[in-house]
Design an enzyme around this catalytic site. Structure first.
Site, PDB file in Angstrom:
ATOM      1  N   ASN A  12      -1.814  -4.750  -2.259  1.00 47.43           N
ATOM      2  CA  ASN A  12      -0.608  -4.602  -3.069  1.00 47.43           C
ATOM      3  C   ASN A  12       0.475  -3.944  -2.213  1.00 47.43           C
ATOM      4  O   ASN A  12       0.370  -2.773  -1.847  1.00 47.43           O
ATOM      5  CB  ASN A  12      -0.923  -3.744  -4.302  1.00 47.43           C
ATOM      6  CG  ASN A  12       0.275  -3.594  -5.227  1.00 47.43           C
ATOM      7  OD1 ASN A  12       1.308  -4.218  -5.037  1.00 47.43           O
ATOM      8  ND2 ASN A  12       0.125  -2.744  -6.231  1.00 47.43           N
ATOM      9  N   PHE A  13       1.517  -4.702  -1.887  1.00 46.91           N
ATOM     10  CA  PHE A  13       2.590  -4.173  -1.044  1.00 46.91           C
ATOM     11  C   PHE A  13       3.388  -3.079  -1.748  1.00 46.91           C
ATOM     12  O   PHE A  13       4.055  -2.280  -1.099  1.00 46.91           O
ATOM     13  CB  PHE A  13       3.549  -5.306  -0.649  1.00 46.91           C
ATOM     14  CG  PHE A  13       3.071  -6.179   0.465  1.00 46.91           C
ATOM     15  CD1 PHE A  13       1.725  -6.441   0.663  1.00 46.91           C
ATOM     16  CD2 PHE A  13       3.981  -6.770   1.314  1.00 46.91           C
ATOM     17  CE1 PHE A  13       1.294  -7.272   1.686  1.00 46.91           C
ATOM     18  CE2 PHE A  13       3.571  -7.603   2.358  1.00 46.91           C
ATOM     19  CZ  PHE A  13       2.226  -7.856   2.542  1.00 46.91           C
ATOM     20  N   LYS A  14       3.356  -3.052  -3.074  1.00 45.25           N
ATOM     21  CA  LYS A  14       4.171  -2.143  -3.883  1.00 45.25           C
ATOM     22  C   LYS A  14       5.634  -2.237  -3.446  1.00 45.25           C
ATOM     23  O   LYS A  14       6.116  -3.314  -3.098  1.00 45.25           O
ATOM     24  CB  LYS A  14       3.617  -0.714  -3.836  1.00 45.25           C
ATOM     25  CG  LYS A  14       2.205  -0.607  -4.407  1.00 45.25           C
ATOM     26  CD  LYS A  14       1.800   0.820  -4.675  1.00 45.25           C
ATOM     27  CE  LYS A  14       0.436   0.876  -5.335  1.00 45.25           C
ATOM     28  NZ  LYS A  14       0.023   2.238  -5.685  1.00 45.25           N
ATOM     29  N   HIS A  96      -0.796  -3.307 -13.868  1.00 45.48           N
ATOM     30  CA  HIS A  96      -1.091  -2.228 -12.923  1.00 45.48           C
ATOM     31  C   HIS A  96      -0.730  -0.897 -13.567  1.00 45.48           C
ATOM     32  O   HIS A  96       0.195  -0.823 -14.394  1.00 45.48           O
ATOM     33  CB  HIS A  96      -0.308  -2.428 -11.625  1.00 45.48           C
ATOM     34  CG  HIS A  96      -0.722  -1.514 -10.520  1.00 45.48           C
ATOM     35  ND1 HIS A  96      -0.251  -0.224 -10.397  1.00 45.48           N
ATOM     36  CD2 HIS A  96      -1.581  -1.694  -9.483  1.00 45.48           C
ATOM     37  CE1 HIS A  96      -0.781   0.343  -9.338  1.00 45.48           C
ATOM     38  NE2 HIS A  96      -1.594  -0.535  -8.765  1.00 45.48           N
ATOM     39  N   GLU A 144      -9.086   0.436 -11.679  1.00 47.93           N
ATOM     40  CA  GLU A 144      -8.487   1.489 -10.863  1.00 47.93           C
ATOM     41  C   GLU A 144      -8.220   2.742 -11.697  1.00 47.93           C
ATOM     42  O   GLU A 144      -7.254   2.769 -12.471  1.00 47.93           O
ATOM     43  CB  GLU A 144      -7.154   1.020 -10.278  1.00 47.93           C
ATOM     44  CG  GLU A 144      -7.235  -0.094  -9.267  1.00 47.93           C
ATOM     45  CD  GLU A 144      -5.895  -0.294  -8.572  1.00 47.93           C
ATOM     46  OE1 GLU A 144      -5.858  -0.179  -7.353  1.00 47.93           O
ATOM     47  OE2 GLU A 144      -4.900  -0.544  -9.260  1.00 47.93           O
ATOM     48  N   ILE A 149      -5.445   6.718  -7.535  1.00 47.68           N
ATOM     49  CA  ILE A 149      -4.571   5.808  -6.801  1.00 47.68           C
ATOM     50  C   ILE A 149      -3.712   6.592  -5.813  1.00 47.68           C
ATOM     51  O   ILE A 149      -3.041   7.559  -6.164  1.00 47.68           O
ATOM     52  CB  ILE A 149      -3.666   5.008  -7.763  1.00 47.68           C
ATOM     53  CG1 ILE A 149      -4.516   4.039  -8.593  1.00 47.68           C
ATOM     54  CG2 ILE A 149      -2.595   4.241  -7.002  1.00 47.68           C
ATOM     55  CD1 ILE A 149      -3.746   3.269  -9.636  1.00 47.68           C
ATOM     56  N   GLY A 183      -7.817   4.741  -4.161  1.00 49.19           N
ATOM     57  CA  GLY A 183      -8.317   5.616  -3.103  1.00 49.19           C
ATOM     58  C   GLY A 183      -9.133   4.936  -2.025  1.00 49.19           C
ATOM     59  O   GLY A 183      -9.680   5.609  -1.149  1.00 49.19           O
ATOM     60  N   ALA A 204      -3.640  -0.494  -1.376  1.00 46.50           N
ATOM     61  CA  ALA A 204      -2.192  -0.483  -1.134  1.00 46.50           C
ATOM     62  C   ALA A 204      -1.857   0.455   0.021  1.00 46.50           C
ATOM     63  O   ALA A 204      -1.620   0.019   1.144  1.00 46.50           O
ATOM     64  CB  ALA A 204      -1.437  -0.077  -2.396  1.00 46.50           C
ATOM     65  N   SER A 205      -1.834   1.763  -0.244  1.00 47.07           N
ATOM     66  CA  SER A 205      -1.315   2.715   0.734  1.00 47.07           C
ATOM     67  C   SER A 205      -2.120   2.746   2.028  1.00 47.07           C
ATOM     68  O   SER A 205      -1.558   3.034   3.094  1.00 47.07           O
ATOM     69  CB  SER A 205      -1.249   4.125   0.130  1.00 47.07           C
ATOM     70  OG  SER A 205      -2.513   4.540  -0.335  1.00 47.07           O
TER      71      SER A 205
END
Length: 227
Positions: A12-14, A96, A144, A149, A183, A204-205
């Site tokens: 997920n690029f967010k 989400h 999630e 997250i 996470g 994502a991150s």
């Protein structure tokens, strides 16, 4: 829409800066190279809608990050689910934790996406929510816990029962692939989630905030492909 059964590595690029600059394009190039090399892992990139036209020329397994439960009409600033007919994406994330919608709207979107032959990856915060979503029969469900997250504390280690209970709840309703998220930071986190029964991970991150996102992707995909 039936999903080919292989492990799923969804990114997920967010709305990180890297979702819009050249890093996003490099990630797409890496995904394209790895998809040709490793047959046991499907890489999905969930990108901002404004990046579709740039990324689709590099890599075609892309999702939207959100779609609105609206038909065509006077809806400024929304992205109608009907518009998917004209967008070159495979599907969309839905619900989400950073963009929650109500159950009847999830139902409307999933139904419309089936009609359009598009995939739906619906997120759930808890096993109970995952079970309810399973009755809608989306393409995939991602579980999630929102408190994990972006924390760097993987759900597969901190709360493995969330994965196992979600799998049990979903499988009692329908045979839908379940991804684990929140996470997930290193490849071993993904392997642990797979060992618990998940069909892959949504992250994502760990990628988008990394100093070397392409290496992160390569490490994850190589490890998951070896399972």
């Amino acid at each position: 829409m039936a999903i080919e059964m292989k492990y799923v590595f969804a990114i997920n690029f967010k709305s990180y800066e890297t979702a819009y600059n050249n890093v996003a394009l490099e990630i797409a190039k890496t995904a394209n190279q790895l998809s040709s090399k490793y047959s046991n892992v499907r890489i999905i990139l969930s990108v901002p809608s404004v990046m579709i036209s740039k990324i689709i020329n590099i890599y075609d397994d892309i999702y939207l990050q959100h779609i609105d439960p609206l038909d065509y009409g006077a809806y400024t600033g929304f992205l109608s689910v009907d518009s998917l007919k004209y967008l070159e994406v495979k599907g969309s994330l839905i619900n989400h934790s950073e963009h929650k919608i109500i159950y009847r709207d999830i139902e409307k979107i999933v139904k419309k996406m089936k009609e359009l032959n598009k995939e739906s990856l619906v997120c759930a915060d808890t096993p109970g929510e995952a079970a309810g979503i399973a009755y809608l029969n989306p393409s995939m469900i991602a579980v999630e816990p929102p408190e994990l997250i972006g924390s760097g504390i993987p759900v597969s280690k901190a709360k493995p029962e969330v994965i196992t209970e979600s799998l049990k709840a979903v499988k009692s309703v329908s045979n839908i692939p379940v991804l684990a998220g929140a996470g997930i930071t290193i490849p071993d986190d993904a392997i642990k989630a797979i060992e618990l029964g998940s069909s892959g991970v949504l992250i994502a991150s760990a990628v988008m905030k990394s100093k070397n996102p392409n290496k992160v992707i390569i490490d994850f995909v190589e490890k998951m492909n070896s399972v």
